[in-house]
Write a protein that holds these residues in place. Structure first.
Motif, PDB file in Angstrom:
ATOM      1  N   ALA A 149      42.201  -0.056  61.302  1.00  0.00           N
ATOM      2  CA  ALA A 149      41.801  -0.872  60.190  1.00  0.00           C
ATOM      3  C   ALA A 149      42.065  -2.168  60.642  1.00  0.00           C
ATOM      4  O   ALA A 149      43.190  -2.812  60.872  1.00  0.00           O
ATOM      5  CB  ALA A 149      42.513  -0.503  58.754  1.00  0.00           C
ATOM      6  N   TYR A 150      41.140  -3.257  60.061  1.00  0.00           N
ATOM      7  CA  TYR A 150      41.415  -4.530  60.434  1.00  0.00           C
ATOM      8  C   TYR A 150      40.684  -5.292  59.573  1.00  0.00           C
ATOM      9  O   TYR A 150      39.687  -4.968  58.473  1.00  0.00           O
ATOM     10  CB  TYR A 150      40.903  -4.982  61.594  1.00  0.00           C
ATOM     11  N   CYS A 151      40.903  -6.619  59.202  1.00  0.00           N
ATOM     12  CA  CYS A 151      40.197  -7.405  58.407  1.00  0.00           C
ATOM     13  C   CYS A 151      39.571  -8.922  59.146  1.00  0.00           C
ATOM     14  O   CYS A 151      40.214  -9.354  60.003  1.00  0.00           O
ATOM     15  CB  CYS A 151      41.056  -7.748  57.201  1.00  0.00           C
ATOM     16  N   VAL A 177      46.207   0.986  52.669  1.00  0.00           N
ATOM     17  CA  VAL A 177      45.720   0.275  53.748  1.00  0.00           C
ATOM     18  C   VAL A 177      44.832  -0.827  53.301  1.00  0.00           C
ATOM     19  O   VAL A 177      44.831  -1.930  53.856  1.00  0.00           O
ATOM     20  CB  VAL A 177      45.066   1.244  54.655  1.00  0.00           C
ATOM     21  N   HIS A 180      46.840  -3.446  51.808  1.00  0.00           N
ATOM     22  CA  HIS A 180      47.365  -4.412  52.814  1.00  0.00           C
ATOM     23  C   HIS A 180      46.551  -5.328  53.599  1.00  0.00           C
ATOM     24  O   HIS A 180      46.759  -6.611  53.415  1.00  0.00           O
ATOM     25  CB  HIS A 180      47.839  -3.241  53.875  1.00  0.00           C
ATOM     26  N   GLU A 181      45.276  -4.853  53.518  1.00  0.00           N
ATOM     27  CA  GLU A 181      44.366  -5.716  54.594  1.00  0.00           C
ATOM     28  C   GLU A 181      43.806  -7.148  53.633  1.00  0.00           C
ATOM     29  O   GLU A 181      43.636  -7.987  53.773  1.00  0.00           O
ATOM     30  CB  GLU A 181      43.116  -5.272  54.952  1.00  0.00           C
ATOM     31  N   HIS A 184      46.403  -9.461  53.524  1.00  0.00           N
ATOM     32  CA  HIS A 184      46.363 -10.541  54.488  1.00  0.00           C
ATOM     33  C   HIS A 184      45.233 -11.544  54.150  1.00  0.00           C
ATOM     34  O   HIS A 184      45.404 -12.820  54.426  1.00  0.00           O
ATOM     35  CB  HIS A 184      45.771  -9.866  55.755  1.00  0.00           C
ATOM     36  N   GLU A 221      52.685  -9.223  58.142  1.00  0.00           N
ATOM     37  CA  GLU A 221      52.721  -7.944  58.089  1.00  0.00           C
ATOM     38  C   GLU A 221      53.649  -7.658  56.981  1.00  0.00           C
ATOM     39  O   GLU A 221      53.160  -6.615  55.986  1.00  0.00           O
ATOM     40  CB  GLU A 221      53.148  -7.001  59.490  1.00  0.00           C
ATOM     41  N   LEU A 237      51.581   3.652  51.610  1.00  0.00           N
ATOM     42  CA  LEU A 237      51.449   2.941  52.761  1.00  0.00           C
ATOM     43  C   LEU A 237      52.664   3.203  53.851  1.00  0.00           C
ATOM     44  O   LEU A 237      52.217   3.383  54.925  1.00  0.00           O
ATOM     45  CB  LEU A 237      51.984   1.442  52.435  1.00  0.00           C
ATOM     46  N   ALA A 240      51.153   6.257  55.734  1.00  0.00           N
ATOM     47  CA  ALA A 240      49.966   5.911  56.615  1.00  0.00           C
ATOM     48  C   ALA A 240      50.617   5.277  57.782  1.00  0.00           C
ATOM     49  O   ALA A 240      50.166   5.542  58.952  1.00  0.00           O
ATOM     50  CB  ALA A 240      49.077   4.795  55.755  1.00  0.00           C
ATOM     51  N   LEU A 241      51.530   4.422  57.493  1.00  0.00           N
ATOM     52  CA  LEU A 241      52.245   3.802  58.544  1.00  0.00           C
ATOM     53  C   LEU A 241      52.884   5.036  59.464  1.00  0.00           C
ATOM     54  O   LEU A 241      52.807   5.045  60.739  1.00  0.00           O
ATOM     55  CB  LEU A 241      53.526   2.998  58.127  1.00  0.00           C
ATOM     56  N   ARG A 269      59.095  -2.092  59.232  1.00  0.00           N
ATOM     57  CA  ARG A 269      58.533  -2.014  58.136  1.00  0.00           C
ATOM     58  C   ARG A 269      58.625  -0.816  57.300  1.00  0.00           C
ATOM     59  O   ARG A 269      58.778  -1.037  55.866  1.00  0.00           O
ATOM     60  CB  ARG A 269      57.125  -2.430  58.471  1.00  0.00           C
TER      61      ARG A 269
END
Lengths: 308, 127
Positions: A149-151, A177, A180-181, A184, A221, A237, A240-241, A269
């Protein structure tokens, strides 16, 4: 004049080594990541300003003011002799100050331009290669088995999830997730990271630049984790982590031998998500904020004092 | 009328679905065919629009044009999977540079991690 130069020199040295080393080893940033992020920025900015300021104060000492020195020296570039009161030491100091300032500014501009180009390219690829995710605005799914996953930050933003990620995570974990993105993106973390990236590239030999960039990355993060925690609670989260960051899903990485993420960071984290420490006390917060302001204000005030 | 981005996507999908290289007119017809029933005619883009979209896609490196015959024929430069794999490579490269163009979720990038992911991408590409 000499006292001001000495003060800025001491500040520059302190901000170049002992202060950032102490901050990168401290445990409180995990309890106040936003404040710690601000302090890191103050250290980087204050360090650069002190370094440049120290050189300017030394270099302009014969005239005693920045404007006066510029008026005396700039015509000498075009024609005529350099005023006798400016010695080699002063000229070297001023050259170094100007060179450092220009070097830092150019690096920041180049890094920003490169990042912008990269983002434009990403948006093009995303628009053509990915599908919109139902129910989640500005979120796209990419047909690829590697879970990721990224943004993409900027004026136009996008959060990208791979099919591999969607397959591995539960709906709750996926929402965490995405949150979270989105944090950011909403908190403009890319701008802070960009500045530290540029700083690191401008001064690659600088011992602390790498450590600072790393610490700042971890703090963003943690801030994004806090955003996800507010949206979905900590458990999804953390799940997922755990699945992606540390344990890895046996099926997800197939015959790759497993991915080895930065275990230390992910563990930090996770520990934070499972049992967030007590928030930093009010007094400590105020003291830290004051330190951050003083670090940046000192070189600025010093230079303003000798501007005329 | 769909916006340019959506049209680019539709054009690429037709090109990926076609074995042979296509002309702009053939593409326009295929875009019409999948228009919703009853309003098919309205949804057909003009050939000039298709040509504009193709020029943009060519500039972006998605489409190649063969100029030896008239009308020019267009085909997808890479398959969708190849393009996606290449994009993932770019994302991982950026992440390891920490160029701040992107931010990513799984861990923070370490050289070991991205190397492993990159190896995995290569293995998938060979299959």
């Amino acid at each position: 004049m000499l006292a001001i130069a000495a003060l800025l020199g001491v500040l520059a040295v302190a901000l170049a080594w002992p202060v950032p080393v102490a901050l990168s080893r401290a445990e409180w940033p995990a309890r106040a990541p936003g404040l710690a992020l601000a302090l890191w920025q103050a250290i980087a900015l204050g360090g650069a300003l002190s370094m440049i300021g120290c050189l300017v104060v030394v270099g302009t000492a014969p005239d005693g003011s920045i404007v006066g020195s510029a008026e005396a020296l700039l015509p000498a570039f075009a024609s005529g002799p350099i005023p006798a009161e400016f010695g080699v030491v002063h000229l070297v100091a001023l050259t170094l100050a100007a060179g450092l300032a220009v070097h830092l500014a150019l690096n920041l501009a180049a890094t920003a331009a490169r990042a912008e180009r990269e983002r434009r390219r990403q948006h093009q690829l995303i628009a053509i290669l990915s599908d919109p995710m139902p129910g989640e605005p500005r979120t796209r799914v990419l047909a690829h088995p590697v879970p990721l996953a990224y943004c993409v930050p900027g004026l136009r933003t996008a959060t990208v999830l791979t099919e591999g990620l969607v397959a591995v995570l539960s709906p709750d974990e996926l929402r965490a997730v995405v949150a979270h993105e989105r944090t950011h993106l909403e908190q403009f973390h890319h701008l802070v990271l960009l500045a530290f990236r540029a700083w690191h590239q401008a001064l690659p030999w600088f011992p602390i630049a790498n450590r600072a960039e790393r610490a700042v990355t971890v703090l963003t993060e943690m801030l994004a984790d806090d955003g996800a925690r507010r949206a979905t609670g900590a458990a999804p989260l953390a799940g997922a982590l755990e699945r992606l960051g540390v344990a890895g899903e046996p099926g997800a990485y197939a015959d790759s031998g497993g991915v080895e993420p930065d275990r230390e960071t992910v563990e930090a984290r996770l520990a934070r998500l499972r049992s967030p420490g007590p928030p930093l006390g009010g007094l400590a917060r105020i003291a830290t904020a004051v330190v951050a302001v003083v670090i940046v204000a000192t070189p600025l005030v010093a230079m303003l004092m000798i501007i005329r | 009328m769909a916006n340019l981005g959506e049209l680019e996507r539709s054009v690429m999908e037709r090109l990926w679905a076609s074995d042979a290289a296509l002309t702009a007119n053939e593409l326009r017809d295929r875009l019409t065919l999948v228009g919703e029933a009853g309003e098919a005619g309205d949804r057909s883009p003009a050939t000039t629009t298709v040509l504009t979209v193709l020029a943009r896609l060519e500039r972006k490196g998605f489409v190649s044009r063969s100029r030896d015959v008239r009308p020019h024929r267009y085909r997808a430069l890479l398959s969708r999977a190849e393009h996606t794999a290449e994009m993932m490579h770019e994302v991982l490269d950026r992440a390891s540079d920490r160029d701040a163009a992107l931010a990513r979720f799984i861990g923070t990038a370490t050289p070991g991690e991205t190397d492993t992911l990159r190896r995995l991408l290569d293995e998938l590409a060979r299959r």
